[in-house]
Design a protein around this motif. Structure first.
Motif, short mmCIF file in Angstrom:
data_model
loop_
_atom_site.label_atom_id
_atom_site.label_comp_id
_atom_site.label_asym_id
_atom_site.label_seq_id
_atom_site.Cartn_x
_atom_site.Cartn_y
_atom_site.Cartn_z
N ARG A 1 0.83 -1.21 0.00
CA ARG A 1 0.00 0.00 0.00
C ARG A 1 0.86 1.26 0.00
N PHE A 2 2.14 1.12 0.26
CA PHE A 2 3.05 2.26 0.32
C PHE A 2 3.69 2.59 -1.03
N GLY A 3 3.82 1.57 -1.90
CA GLY A 3 4.46 1.79 -3.18
C GLY A 3 4.96 0.49 -3.78
N GLU A 4 5.96 0.60 -4.65
CA GLU A 4 6.50 -0.55 -5.35
C GLU A 4 8.03 -0.53 -5.32
N ILE A 5 8.60 -1.71 -5.21
CA ILE A 5 10.06 -1.87 -5.32
C ILE A 5 10.31 -2.65 -6.60
N ASP A 6 11.18 -2.09 -7.45
CA ASP A 6 11.42 -2.70 -8.76
C ASP A 6 12.06 -4.08 -8.65
N LEU A 7 13.16 -4.17 -7.90
CA LEU A 7 13.89 -5.44 -7.77
C LEU A 7 14.28 -5.67 -6.32
N LYS B 1 10.25 9.68 -2.45
CA LYS B 1 10.35 8.35 -3.06
C LYS B 1 11.13 7.40 -2.15
N GLN B 2 12.19 7.90 -1.53
CA GLN B 2 12.96 7.07 -0.60
C GLN B 2 12.09 6.58 0.55
N GLN B 3 11.25 7.46 1.09
CA GLN B 3 10.39 7.07 2.21
C GLN B 3 9.40 5.99 1.78
N LYS B 4 8.86 6.09 0.58
CA LYS B 4 7.94 5.07 0.07
C LYS B 4 8.67 3.74 -0.11
N LEU B 5 9.90 3.79 -0.61
CA LEU B 5 10.68 2.56 -0.77
C LEU B 5 10.98 1.92 0.58
N ILE B 6 11.32 2.73 1.56
CA ILE B 6 11.63 2.22 2.90
C ILE B 6 10.40 1.54 3.51
N MET B 7 9.24 2.20 3.41
CA MET B 7 8.02 1.61 3.97
C MET B 7 7.64 0.32 3.23
N THR B 8 7.81 0.30 1.94
CA THR B 8 7.51 -0.91 1.16
C THR B 8 8.48 -2.03 1.53
N LYS C 1 9.97 -2.39 4.44
CA LYS C 1 9.56 -2.86 5.77
C LYS C 1 8.39 -3.83 5.66
N ASP C 2 7.44 -3.51 4.79
CA ASP C 2 6.31 -4.40 4.55
C ASP C 2 6.79 -5.76 4.04
N TYR C 3 7.72 -5.73 3.09
CA TYR C 3 8.28 -6.97 2.54
C TYR C 3 8.96 -7.79 3.63
N LEU C 4 9.74 -7.12 4.47
CA LEU C 4 10.49 -7.83 5.51
C LEU C 4 9.59 -8.42 6.59
N VAL C 5 8.46 -7.80 6.84
CA VAL C 5 7.49 -8.38 7.79
C VAL C 5 6.95 -9.69 7.23
N LYS C 6 6.71 -9.73 5.94
CA LYS C 6 6.13 -10.91 5.29
C LYS C 6 7.18 -11.95 4.89
N ASN C 7 8.44 -11.53 4.82
CA ASN C 7 9.52 -12.41 4.37
C ASN C 7 10.71 -12.26 5.33
N ALA D 1 22.60 3.70 -1.91
CA ALA D 1 22.26 5.03 -2.42
C ALA D 1 21.63 5.92 -1.35
N PHE D 2 20.91 5.29 -0.43
CA PHE D 2 20.35 6.02 0.71
C PHE D 2 20.10 5.04 1.84
N THR D 3 19.93 5.57 3.04
CA THR D 3 19.75 4.73 4.23
C THR D 3 18.48 5.12 4.97
N ILE D 4 18.07 4.25 5.85
CA ILE D 4 16.94 4.55 6.72
C ILE D 4 17.44 5.50 7.80
N SER D 5 16.78 6.65 7.90
CA SER D 5 17.23 7.62 8.91
C SER D 5 16.16 7.89 9.94
#
Length: 121
Positions: A30-36, A73-80, A82-88, A117-121
């Motif tokens: 629901r936060f966005g999409e991660i390409d790879l 965009k970075q914040q959307k990637l980070i939230m997505t 986190k969602d992936y890591l909860v499920k995997n 390229a960027f980190t969770i801050s």
């Protein structure tokens, strides 16, 4: 000019040659999409789970592709991610990379991989 899907395939092929293992692609939440989403092996052992944003532009573009991965965009990637890591669940260290795919006038492409390229801050 190539489309986004072809750019993602070119980025994936480039990373596979660098010993990355593809885990998932176009992961949506629901936060966005991660390409790879890939696993990075170092010395026969996996160390990172890498969330990759692929950005494509032609060589005449006013800005580098990485510049389009702004704070929002970075914040959307980070939230997505986190969602992936909860499920995997994984013990791998997460990392965020950007892969630039630059389309040249002669039809060739140039792939640039920006690790961490960027980190969770």
């Amino acid at each position: 000019m190539m489309d986004g899907k072809k750019a993602e395939r070119a980025a994936c092929e480039y990373l596979r040659k660098k010993r990355y293992i593809l885990l998932d692609y176009n992961y949506r939440s629901r936060f966005g999409e991660i390409d790879l989403i890939l696993e990075k092996r170092e010395r026969f052992k996996s160390k990172y789970i890498v969330f990759v944003e692929v950005k494509m532009r032609d060589e005449a573009s006013i800005a580098a592709p990485k510049e389009f991965v702004d704070f929002s965009k970075q914040q959307k990637l980070i939230m997505t991610a986190k969602d992936y890591l909860v499920k995997n669940k994984t013990d791998l260290q997460p990392r965020f990379d950007v892969v630039e795919v630059i389309c040249k006038k002669d039809g060739d492409i140039l792939v640039k991989h920006l690790e961490n390229a960027f980190t969770i801050s």
